[in-house]
Scaffold this motif. Sequence first.
Motif, PDB file in Angstrom:
ATOM      1  N   LEU A  85      73.388   9.670  49.938  1.00  0.00           N
ATOM      2  CA  LEU A  85      74.381   9.110  49.010  1.00  0.00           C
ATOM      3  C   LEU A  85      73.848   9.138  47.576  1.00  0.00           C
ATOM      4  N   ALA A  86      72.580   8.714  47.401  1.00  0.00           N
ATOM      5  CA  ALA A  86      72.003   8.684  46.051  1.00  0.00           C
ATOM      6  C   ALA A  86      71.953  10.090  45.463  1.00  0.00           C
ATOM      7  N   ARG A  87      71.562  11.067  46.292  1.00  0.00           N
ATOM      8  CA  ARG A  87      71.485  12.454  45.802  1.00  0.00           C
ATOM      9  C   ARG A  87      72.874  12.944  45.390  1.00  0.00           C
TER      10      ARG A  87
ATOM     11  N   MET B  17      68.877  -1.793  64.238  1.00  0.00           N
ATOM     12  CA  MET B  17      69.551  -2.143  62.981  1.00  0.00           C
ATOM     13  C   MET B  17      69.939  -0.890  62.193  1.00  0.00           C
ATOM     14  N   ARG B  18      69.028   0.049  62.149  1.00  0.00           N
ATOM     15  CA  ARG B  18      69.311   1.281  61.394  1.00  0.00           C
ATOM     16  C   ARG B  18      70.502   2.023  62.030  1.00  0.00           C
ATOM     17  N   GLY B  19      70.558   1.942  63.389  1.00  0.00           N
ATOM     18  CA  GLY B  19      71.633   2.628  64.117  1.00  0.00           C
ATOM     19  C   GLY B  19      73.019   2.132  63.721  1.00  0.00           C
TER      20      GLY B  19
ATOM     21  N   GLU C 220      70.303  -0.904  42.372  1.00  0.00           N
ATOM     22  CA  GLU C 220      69.338  -0.754  41.268  1.00  0.00           C
ATOM     23  C   GLU C 220      68.607   0.590  41.317  1.00  0.00           C
ATOM     24  N   THR C 221      68.302   1.043  42.512  1.00  0.00           N
ATOM     25  CA  THR C 221      67.565   2.302  42.654  1.00  0.00           C
ATOM     26  C   THR C 221      68.374   3.492  42.123  1.00  0.00           C
ATOM     27  N   THR C 222      69.670   3.475  42.411  1.00  0.00           N
ATOM     28  CA  THR C 222      70.500   4.602  41.974  1.00  0.00           C
ATOM     29  C   THR C 222      70.712   4.543  40.458  1.00  0.00           C
ATOM     30  N   VAL C 223      70.752   3.306  39.927  1.00  0.00           N
ATOM     31  CA  VAL C 223      70.825   3.170  38.458  1.00  0.00           C
ATOM     32  C   VAL C 223      69.607   3.861  37.827  1.00  0.00           C
ATOM     33  N   THR C 224      68.439   3.636  38.416  1.00  0.00           N
ATOM     34  CA  THR C 224      67.228   4.238  37.830  1.00  0.00           C
ATOM     35  C   THR C 224      67.272   5.770  37.967  1.00  0.00           C
ATOM     36  N   LEU C 225      67.804   6.258  39.071  1.00  0.00           N
ATOM     37  CA  LEU C 225      67.873   7.726  39.225  1.00  0.00           C
ATOM     38  C   LEU C 225      68.755   8.332  38.126  1.00  0.00           C
ATOM     39  N   ILE C 226      69.910   7.732  37.882  1.00  0.00           N
ATOM     40  CA  ILE C 226      70.832   8.306  36.889  1.00  0.00           C
ATOM     41  C   ILE C 226      70.290   8.080  35.471  1.00  0.00           C
TER      42      ILE C 226
ATOM     43  N   PHE D  24      61.833   8.769  48.196  1.00  0.00           N
ATOM     44  CA  PHE D  24      62.621   8.099  49.239  1.00  0.00           C
ATOM     45  C   PHE D  24      61.751   7.665  50.418  1.00  0.00           C
ATOM     46  N   GLY D  25      60.441   7.726  50.279  1.00  0.00           N
ATOM     47  CA  GLY D  25      59.562   7.339  51.376  1.00  0.00           C
ATOM     48  C   GLY D  25      59.555   8.401  52.458  1.00  0.00           C
ATOM     49  N   GLY D  26      59.189   7.980  53.679  1.00  0.00           N
ATOM     50  CA  GLY D  26      59.115   8.959  54.762  1.00  0.00           C
ATOM     51  C   GLY D  26      58.967   8.271  56.104  1.00  0.00           C
ATOM     52  N   GLY D  27      58.960   9.066  57.167  1.00  0.00           N
ATOM     53  CA  GLY D  27      58.822   8.511  58.505  1.00  0.00           C
ATOM     54  C   GLY D  27      60.077   7.742  58.903  1.00  0.00           C
TER      55      GLY D  27
ATOM     56  N   HIS E 185      61.232   4.900  58.273  1.00  0.00           N
ATOM     57  CA  HIS E 185      61.924   4.076  57.275  1.00  0.00           C
ATOM     58  C   HIS E 185      62.457   4.875  56.095  1.00  0.00           C
ATOM     59  N   ILE E 186      62.375   6.189  56.179  1.00  0.00           N
ATOM     60  CA  ILE E 186      62.840   6.981  55.020  1.00  0.00           C
ATOM     61  C   ILE E 186      64.219   6.480  54.595  1.00  0.00           C
ATOM     62  N   CYS E 187      64.431   6.458  53.296  1.00  0.00           N
ATOM     63  CA  CYS E 187      65.651   5.834  52.754  1.00  0.00           C
ATOM     64  C   CYS E 187      66.909   6.338  53.465  1.00  0.00           C
ATOM     65  N   ILE E 188      67.640   5.409  54.045  1.00  0.00           N
ATOM     66  CA  ILE E 188      68.874   5.775  54.756  1.00  0.00           C
ATOM     67  C   ILE E 188      69.958   6.215  53.768  1.00  0.00           C
ATOM     68  N   GLY E 189      69.860   5.696  52.531  1.00  0.00           N
ATOM     69  CA  GLY E 189      70.894   5.997  51.532  1.00  0.00           C
ATOM     70  C   GLY E 189      70.582   7.221  50.684  1.00  0.00           C
ATOM     71  N   ALA E 190      69.505   7.950  51.014  1.00  0.00           N
ATOM     72  CA  ALA E 190      69.113   9.096  50.182  1.00  0.00           C
ATOM     73  C   ALA E 190      70.247  10.134  50.015  1.00  0.00           C
TER      74      ALA E 190
ATOM     75  N   ASP F 174      63.636  -2.818  67.264  1.00  0.00           N
ATOM     76  CA  ASP F 174      64.491  -3.640  66.393  1.00  0.00           C
ATOM     77  C   ASP F 174      64.930  -2.843  65.177  1.00  0.00           C
ATOM     78  N   HIS F 175      63.973  -2.090  64.632  1.00  0.00           N
ATOM     79  CA  HIS F 175      64.310  -1.268  63.476  1.00  0.00           C
ATOM     80  C   HIS F 175      65.385  -0.239  63.846  1.00  0.00           C
ATOM     81  N   ALA F 176      65.165   0.438  64.983  1.00  0.00           N
ATOM     82  CA  ALA F 176      66.110   1.494  65.402  1.00  0.00           C
ATOM     83  C   ALA F 176      67.503   0.890  65.645  1.00  0.00           C
TER      84      ALA F 176
HETATM   85  C1  HEM Z   1      67.642   6.819  44.048  1.00  0.00           C
HETATM   86  C2  HEM Z   1      68.058   5.911  44.883  1.00  0.00           C
HETATM   87  C3  HEM Z   1      67.208   5.322  45.954  1.00  0.00           C
HETATM   88  C4  HEM Z   1      65.838   5.250  46.070  1.00  0.00           C
HETATM   89  C5  HEM Z   1      64.795   5.760  45.089  1.00  0.00           C
HETATM   90  C6  HEM Z   1      65.543   4.581  47.311  1.00  0.00           C
HETATM   91  C7  HEM Z   1      64.267   4.367  47.807  1.00  0.00           C
HETATM   92  C8  HEM Z   1      63.998   3.843  49.056  1.00  0.00           C
HETATM   93  C9  HEM Z   1      62.678   3.702  49.613  1.00  0.00           C
HETATM   94  C10 HEM Z   1      61.390   4.088  48.922  1.00  0.00           C
HETATM   95  C11 HEM Z   1      62.805   3.161  50.843  1.00  0.00           C
HETATM   96  C12 HEM Z   1      61.663   2.797  51.802  1.00  0.00           C
HETATM   97  C13 HEM Z   1      61.171   4.062  52.488  1.00  0.00           C
HETATM   98  C14 HEM Z   1      59.877   3.893  53.236  1.00  0.00           C
HETATM   99  O1  HEM Z   1      59.393   2.769  53.407  1.00  0.00           O
HETATM  100  O2  HEM Z   1      59.325   4.915  53.679  1.00  0.00           O
HETATM  101  C15 HEM Z   1      64.216   2.948  51.070  1.00  0.00           C
HETATM  102  C16 HEM Z   1      64.731   2.400  52.206  1.00  0.00           C
HETATM  103  C17 HEM Z   1      66.044   2.027  52.315  1.00  0.00           C
HETATM  104  N1  HEM Z   1      67.072   2.335  51.438  1.00  0.00           N
HETATM  105 FE1  HEM Z   1      66.921   3.382  49.742  1.00  0.00          FE
HETATM  106  N2  HEM Z   1      66.718   4.233  47.915  1.00  0.00           N
HETATM  107  C18 HEM Z   1      67.758   4.669  47.128  1.00  0.00           C
HETATM  108  C19 HEM Z   1      69.118   4.559  47.394  1.00  0.00           C
HETATM  109  C20 HEM Z   1      69.643   3.868  48.448  1.00  0.00           C
HETATM  110  C21 HEM Z   1      71.056   3.697  48.702  1.00  0.00           C
HETATM  111  C22 HEM Z   1      72.181   4.307  47.868  1.00  0.00           C
HETATM  112  C23 HEM Z   1      71.161   2.890  49.810  1.00  0.00           C
HETATM  113  C24 HEM Z   1      72.371   2.369  50.532  1.00  0.00           C
HETATM  114  C25 HEM Z   1      73.590   2.330  50.066  1.00  0.00           C
HETATM  115  C26 HEM Z   1      69.809   2.601  50.263  1.00  0.00           C
HETATM  116  C27 HEM Z   1      69.484   1.824  51.355  1.00  0.00           C
HETATM  117  C28 HEM Z   1      68.213   1.746  51.909  1.00  0.00           C
HETATM  118  C29 HEM Z   1      67.924   1.040  53.146  1.00  0.00           C
HETATM  119  C30 HEM Z   1      68.904   0.238  53.975  1.00  0.00           C
HETATM  120  C31 HEM Z   1      66.561   1.236  53.404  1.00  0.00           C
HETATM  121  C32 HEM Z   1      65.770   0.762  54.620  1.00  0.00           C
HETATM  122  C33 HEM Z   1      65.665   1.911  55.611  1.00  0.00           C
HETATM  123  C34 HEM Z   1      64.811   1.617  56.835  1.00  0.00           C
HETATM  124  O3  HEM Z   1      63.969   0.733  56.769  1.00  0.00           O
HETATM  125  O4  HEM Z   1      65.027   2.275  57.845  1.00  0.00           O
HETATM  126  N3  HEM Z   1      68.913   3.212  49.417  1.00  0.00           N
HETATM  127  N4  HEM Z   1      64.931   3.388  49.969  1.00  0.00           N
END
Ligand code: HEM
Length: 415
Positions: free
Chosen positions: A369-371, A111-113, A257-263, A357-360, A362-367, A107-109
Amino acid sequence: MSKSNTEHEQPIDWWTILSDLEFLTDPYPTLKRLQKRGTLHFDPETNIFFVLGHDGFSRIVKAPQMGRDTRKWKGGWNSPEYRDRDPIGYQLYSGSQPQMINCDGDDHARMRGVYAPAFRAQMMSDLAPMIKAESARLIEQLPLGKTVNFIEAYAAPLPLRVLGNLFDIPPSMDSAISKWSSALIRLADIMMSPEQKLEALTAQNELKAYLSEQIALRRKNPGDSLMDMAIRALDDGTLSEEETLTNLVSMFIAGHETTVTLIGNGMFLLLKNSDQMNALRQDNSSMRSAVEEFLRFEPGGNMILRIALEDYELEGTIIPAGAMVIGMIGAVNRDPNKFDNPDQFDMNRSPNPQYTFGGGAHICIGAPLARMEAHIAFSALLEKFSTIELAGTPQWRLDRRNARGMSNLPVRLEI
Ligand code: HEM
């Protein structure tokens, strides 16, 4: 069990610590003290394990026995006990299911796909001109020689508009999206007050209603935004209606919100290390490693969750199936066993295996873009302004446990 819970030491009251204003202002001295006591802690009150070491976190974040589906948390947000105890919280957490971050396996794969193609390298370079244009527009509006709140004037509106463009949402919706996302980001806090839950539930309902309306309108005339990508996946049966909505909600919250904190946090670090800011202005080639160091040193996301799907042994302790595990990223990213001089900000640090950005799976898909956003945001600022200096006392947001960032970062700029 780690040293933390040995008989001769006081038990640790994790939730008091995590709610303490001093901790929320500066968590690092406390995290260091707790890390010295042990890298794996267990809180019997909540049945939650806390991981503070880099090695331990590397293991749990990638282990197939560790999932991310919070519905598997024994006695947790989706359990009948919780429904009876806290009907508002139950409604809130159930309303964010099912979505990619809360699903494992196929299910995860699936949705992520749907979203993965949008974050590939080519797509990222196609987005660069749009991000540069948004950053230039905001920079034009920054006043010279006066005190300005950097968060309100730059760090917050930039990611909001970037997301707006990606999802084809007009600027007139920015303040509503911002209000919804700041209420809903608290879902990552693990513990919320009754008022915060109610506010988040209202935000969730309003955002879903807005998105449902948009989906209905756009289905007739699909475009090429990320929202249309999700609509196509709904139309071809890849996603259900509920999954389409919950994943869209999650994209807005996770992406903003996450990207706001990064900047914001990155600027705070450069202001505190003005020699490094000046060096970066002279030579932009360190920008990539500087952004990694912003992420390591002041991680906007402080807590990364896993749920044990099976009994799992970590550092001599069995984490039983159904337990929640939280990686405390502020400690993991400063583990002295992994990083030299971990409390020193070094924009040239290499290697930098930070875990923000986590790992495995679920590693952040948006990383990516944020970088890229951070890279463009800081390059543009440093190119334009010869002086960027602190013009008052910065204020950390004390109303959240996760998403560590500032409400006010007063700066003064000169060209
Ligand atoms: C500095 C900015 C960001 C940080 C710190 C951040 C952090 C994270 C973390 C910690 C996770 C969970 C990883 C894990 O459980 O191992 C995550 C997942 C996710 N992030 Fe980000 N994120 C950021 C930016 C973004 C952006 C820009 C987007 C999309 C536009 C995004 C979309 C998502 C989504 C959809 C997931 C779920 C991925 C999955 O479960 O496969 N994030 N993020």
